[in-house]
Design a protein around this motif. Structure first.
Motif, PDB file in Angstrom:
ATOM      1  N   ARG A   4     -87.249 -23.519  28.957  1.00 23.25           N
ATOM      2  CA  ARG A   4     -86.071 -24.365  28.741  1.00 23.25           C
ATOM      3  C   ARG A   4     -86.021 -24.943  27.329  1.00 23.25           C
ATOM      4  NH1 ARG A   4     -82.952 -25.807  32.736  1.00 23.25           N
ATOM      5  NH2 ARG A   4     -82.612 -27.910  32.015  1.00 23.25           N
ATOM      6  N   ASN A   5     -87.175 -25.041  26.664  1.00 16.84           N
ATOM      7  CA  ASN A   5     -87.162 -25.591  25.310  1.00 16.84           C
ATOM      8  C   ASN A   5     -87.194 -24.490  24.257  1.00 16.84           C
ATOM      9  OD1 ASN A   5     -89.754 -24.668  25.195  1.00 16.84           O
ATOM     10  ND2 ASN A   5     -90.723 -26.673  25.231  1.00 16.84           N
ATOM     11  N   GLY A   6     -87.107 -23.220  24.705  1.00 16.64           N
ATOM     12  CA  GLY A   6     -87.066 -22.113  23.765  1.00 16.64           C
ATOM     13  C   GLY A   6     -88.425 -21.600  23.337  1.00 16.64           C
ATOM     14  N   ARG A   7     -89.490 -22.290  23.709  1.00 12.04           N
ATOM     15  CA  ARG A   7     -90.839 -21.834  23.353  1.00 12.04           C
ATOM     16  C   ARG A   7     -91.252 -20.713  24.297  1.00 12.04           C
ATOM     17  NH1 ARG A   7     -93.030 -27.363  23.789  1.00 12.04           N
ATOM     18  NH2 ARG A   7     -94.431 -26.365  25.248  1.00 12.04           N
ATOM     19  N   PRO A   8     -91.856 -19.658  23.768  1.00 12.78           N
ATOM     20  CA  PRO A   8     -92.248 -18.553  24.636  1.00 12.78           C
ATOM     21  C   PRO A   8     -93.360 -18.912  25.620  1.00 12.78           C
ATOM     22  CG  PRO A   8     -92.968 -18.153  22.382  1.00 12.78           C
ATOM     23  CD  PRO A   8     -92.133 -19.397  22.366  1.00 12.78           C
ATOM     24  N   ASP A   9     -94.119 -19.962  25.349  1.00 10.60           N
ATOM     25  CA  ASP A   9     -95.207 -20.346  26.242  1.00 10.60           C
ATOM     26  C   ASP A   9     -94.772 -21.380  27.276  1.00 10.60           C
ATOM     27  OD1 ASP A   9     -94.874 -22.494  24.517  1.00 10.60           O
ATOM     28  OD2 ASP A   9     -97.017 -22.931  24.400  1.00 10.60           O
ATOM     29  N   ASP A  10     -93.474 -21.645  27.378  1.00  4.55           N
ATOM     30  CA  ASP A  10     -93.006 -22.689  28.290  1.00  4.55           C
ATOM     31  C   ASP A  10     -91.979 -22.153  29.276  1.00  4.55           C
ATOM     32  OD1 ASP A  10     -92.918 -25.277  29.360  1.00  4.55           O
ATOM     33  OD2 ASP A  10     -91.081 -25.697  28.244  1.00  4.55           O
ATOM     34  N   GLY A  11     -92.270 -21.054  29.892  1.00  3.16           N
ATOM     35  CA  GLY A  11     -91.426 -20.519  30.948  1.00  3.16           C
ATOM     36  C   GLY A  11     -92.305 -20.051  32.090  1.00  3.16           C
ATOM     37  N   PRO A  12     -91.706 -19.585  33.156  1.00  4.58           N
ATOM     38  CA  PRO A  12     -92.502 -19.095  34.280  1.00  4.58           C
ATOM     39  C   PRO A  12     -93.379 -17.923  33.857  1.00  4.58           C
ATOM     40  CG  PRO A  12     -90.147 -19.138  34.825  1.00  4.58           C
ATOM     41  CD  PRO A  12     -90.276 -19.443  33.380  1.00  4.58           C
ATOM     42  N   ASP A  13     -94.535 -17.792  34.487  1.00  9.08           N
ATOM     43  CA  ASP A  13     -95.364 -16.618  34.227  1.00  9.08           C
ATOM     44  C   ASP A  13     -94.659 -15.375  34.776  1.00  9.08           C
ATOM     45  OD1 ASP A  13     -95.738 -16.804  36.982  1.00  9.08           O
ATOM     46  OD2 ASP A  13     -97.802 -17.469  36.827  1.00  9.08           O
ATOM     47  N   ARG A  14     -95.126 -14.210  34.361  1.00 10.59           N
ATOM     48  CA  ARG A  14     -94.458 -12.956  34.721  1.00 10.59           C
ATOM     49  C   ARG A  14     -94.343 -12.799  36.240  1.00 10.59           C
ATOM     50  NH1 ARG A  14     -95.200  -7.785  36.121  1.00 10.59           N
ATOM     51  NH2 ARG A  14     -93.885  -6.201  35.172  1.00 10.59           N
ATOM     52  N   ARG A  15     -95.354 -13.240  36.956  1.00 11.56           N
ATOM     53  CA  ARG A  15     -95.371 -13.120  38.408  1.00 11.56           C
ATOM     54  C   ARG A  15     -94.244 -13.897  39.081  1.00 11.56           C
ATOM     55  NH1 ARG A  15     -97.303 -12.923  43.090  1.00 11.56           N
ATOM     56  NH2 ARG A  15     -98.109 -14.754  44.066  1.00 11.56           N
ATOM     57  N   HIS A  16     -93.699 -14.874  38.373  1.00 10.58           N
ATOM     58  CA  HIS A  16     -92.623 -15.689  38.927  1.00 10.58           C
ATOM     59  C   HIS A  16     -91.309 -15.486  38.193  1.00 10.58           C
ATOM     60  CE1 HIS A  16     -96.178 -17.856  40.564  1.00 10.58           C
ATOM     61  NE2 HIS A  16     -95.441 -17.691  41.647  1.00 10.58           N
ATOM     62  N   GLN A  17     -91.174 -14.336  37.545  1.00  9.85           N
ATOM     63  CA  GLN A  17     -89.916 -13.969  36.900  1.00  9.85           C
ATOM     64  C   GLN A  17     -89.262 -12.856  37.696  1.00  9.85           C
ATOM     65  OE1 GLN A  17     -90.507 -13.008  32.751  1.00  9.85           O
ATOM     66  NE2 GLN A  17     -91.881 -14.743  32.472  1.00  9.85           N
ATOM     67  N   ARG A  18     -87.979 -12.920  37.804  1.00 13.98           N
ATOM     68  CA  ARG A  18     -87.208 -11.939  38.541  1.00 13.98           C
ATOM     69  C   ARG A  18     -87.338 -10.563  37.897  1.00 13.98           C
ATOM     70  NH1 ARG A  18     -80.970 -12.704  40.253  1.00 13.98           N
ATOM     71  NH2 ARG A  18     -81.779 -14.814  40.489  1.00 13.98           N
ATOM     72  N   PRO A  19     -87.674  -9.544  38.669  1.00 19.27           N
ATOM     73  CA  PRO A  19     -87.703  -8.194  38.111  1.00 19.27           C
ATOM     74  C   PRO A  19     -86.299  -7.766  37.664  1.00 19.27           C
ATOM     75  CG  PRO A  19     -88.811  -8.266  40.237  1.00 19.27           C
ATOM     76  CD  PRO A  19     -88.120  -9.575  40.052  1.00 19.27           C
ATOM     77  N   GLU A  20     -86.264  -6.894  36.692  1.00 18.54           N
ATOM     78  CA  GLU A  20     -85.002  -6.365  36.164  1.00 18.54           C
ATOM     79  C   GLU A  20     -84.142  -5.820  37.296  1.00 18.54           C
ATOM     80  OE1 GLU A  20     -82.450  -5.490  32.990  1.00 18.54           O
ATOM     81  OE2 GLU A  20     -84.480  -6.271  32.730  1.00 18.54           O
ATOM     82  N   GLY A  21     -82.877  -6.244  37.331  1.00  9.70           N
ATOM     83  CA  GLY A  21     -81.911  -5.706  38.277  1.00  9.70           C
ATOM     84  C   GLY A  21     -81.905  -6.347  39.656  1.00  9.70           C
ATOM     85  N   LEU A  22     -82.760  -7.306  39.911  1.00 17.13           N
ATOM     86  CA  LEU A  22     -82.799  -7.954  41.217  1.00 17.13           C
ATOM     87  C   LEU A  22     -81.650  -8.946  41.315  1.00 17.13           C
ATOM     88  CD1 LEU A  22     -84.545  -7.969  43.798  1.00 17.13           C
ATOM     89  CD2 LEU A  22     -85.749  -9.925  42.849  1.00 17.13           C
ATOM     90  N   SER A  23     -80.818  -8.811  42.327  1.00 15.87           N
ATOM     91  CA  SER A  23     -79.603  -9.622  42.452  1.00 15.87           C
ATOM     92  C   SER A  23     -79.900 -11.036  42.932  1.00 15.87           C
ATOM     93  CB  SER A  23     -78.625  -8.960  43.430  1.00 15.87           C
ATOM     94  OG  SER A  23     -79.124  -9.055  44.761  1.00 15.87           O
ATOM     95  N   ASP A  24     -78.952 -11.930  42.656  1.00 12.65           N
ATOM     96  CA  ASP A  24     -79.037 -13.303  43.164  1.00 12.65           C
ATOM     97  C   ASP A  24     -79.124 -13.299  44.690  1.00 12.65           C
ATOM     98  OD1 ASP A  24     -78.811 -14.294  40.587  1.00 12.65           O
ATOM     99  OD2 ASP A  24     -76.691 -14.847  40.785  1.00 12.65           O
ATOM    100  N   GLU A  25     -78.348 -12.431  45.321  1.00 13.49           N
ATOM    101  CA  GLU A  25     -78.319 -12.371  46.781  1.00 13.49           C
ATOM    102  C   GLU A  25     -79.679 -11.966  47.347  1.00 13.49           C
ATOM    103  OE1 GLU A  25     -76.050 -10.821  44.785  1.00 13.49           O
ATOM    104  OE2 GLU A  25     -74.301 -12.084  45.169  1.00 13.49           O
ATOM    105  N   THR A  26     -80.345 -11.024  46.689  1.00  6.34           N
ATOM    106  CA  THR A  26     -81.663 -10.594  47.159  1.00  6.34           C
ATOM    107  C   THR A  26     -82.686 -11.693  46.977  1.00  6.34           C
ATOM    108  OG1 THR A  26     -81.134  -8.285  46.681  1.00  6.34           O
ATOM    109  CG2 THR A  26     -83.468  -8.834  46.936  1.00  6.34           C
ATOM    110  N   VAL A  27     -82.642 -12.384  45.832  1.00  3.24           N
ATOM    111  CA  VAL A  27     -83.561 -13.500  45.607  1.00  3.24           C
ATOM    112  C   VAL A  27     -83.338 -14.574  46.666  1.00  3.24           C
ATOM    113  CG1 VAL A  27     -84.155 -15.395  44.030  1.00  3.24           C
ATOM    114  CG2 VAL A  27     -83.870 -13.072  43.142  1.00  3.24           C
ATOM    115  N   GLU A  28     -82.085 -14.875  46.962  1.00  3.49           N
ATOM    116  CA  GLU A  28     -81.783 -15.884  47.973  1.00  3.49           C
ATOM    117  C   GLU A  28     -82.236 -15.426  49.360  1.00  3.49           C
ATOM    118  OE1 GLU A  28     -78.105 -18.685  49.573  1.00  3.49           O
ATOM    119  OE2 GLU A  28     -77.715 -17.220  47.995  1.00  3.49           O
ATOM    120  N   ALA A  29     -82.017 -14.150  49.681  1.00  2.23           N
ATOM    121  CA  ALA A  29     -82.434 -13.622  50.982  1.00  2.23           C
ATOM    122  C   ALA A  29     -83.952 -13.675  51.140  1.00  2.23           C
ATOM    123  CB  ALA A  29     -81.930 -12.190  51.154  1.00  2.23           C
ATOM    124  N   LEU A  30     -84.681 -13.289  50.094  1.00  2.00           N
ATOM    125  CA  LEU A  30     -86.147 -13.348  50.149  1.00  2.00           C
ATOM    126  C   LEU A  30     -86.617 -14.793  50.244  1.00  2.00           C
ATOM    127  CD1 LEU A  30     -87.120 -10.555  47.601  1.00  2.00           C
ATOM    128  CD2 LEU A  30     -87.320 -10.487  50.110  1.00  2.00           C
TER     129      LEU A  30
END
Length: 161
Positions: A4-30
């Protein structure tokens, strides 16, 4: 990924980032599927509490039988021993059998299905819905709103402050 502050070390780790192409609906369903499983985990915990509390009560009946005998009430001691001690809680079942049936029939298949859905649909990344909610609710540059546990929330001086 930047946080949120633009720093590369201040966001979610890769394990908690949405994979490419995963829809909002799928994230909500999961997220909904995960919430249902978490509720089932709590129900299972209550079932284990029921199991342990019932077992503890049954073991205490040994003492009650002994004390009724010592107090001169052998008929009551025998009634407790034969009518309640060791009794099935539902026809043919002690509580351990109920726990086993629940685990085999409902809990394990549900857990396995949820894990398979996360693996197939989200590359095995758990809690994406919650991770995105956290990212949306964090306050930029606030020392107690860091994205990850490995980010030092605050470097303080020697004054303890």
């Amino acid at each position: 990924m930047s946080g949120r502050n633009g720093r590369p070390d201040d966001g979610p780790d890769r394990r908690h980032q949405r994979p490419e192409g995963l829809s909002d609906e799928t994230v909500e369903a999961l997220g909904s599927l995960s919430k249902a499983l978490e509720t089932t985990e709590r129900a299972r915990g209550h079932l284990y509490s029921f199991h342990q509390l019932t077992g503890t009560a049954d073991l205490e009946l040994d003492r009650a039988v002994e004390l009724l005998h010592k107090a001169g009430h052998p008929d009551w001691a025998e009634a407790v021993r034969t009518q309640v001690l060791g009794r099935n809680v539902i026809p043919g079942h002690w509580t351990f059998q109920i726990v086993e049936a629940y685990d085999h029939t409902y809990y394990r298949p549900f857990r396995e299905l949820e894990q398979a859905a996360v693996e197939e649909l989200a590359d095995g990344r758990d809690h994406l819905f919650e991770a995105e909610m956290k990212e949306a609710r964090r306050t930029a540059d606030h020392p107690h709103h860091t994205a990850r546990p490995d980010v030092d929330p605050q470097i303080t001086g020697g004054d303890g402050g």
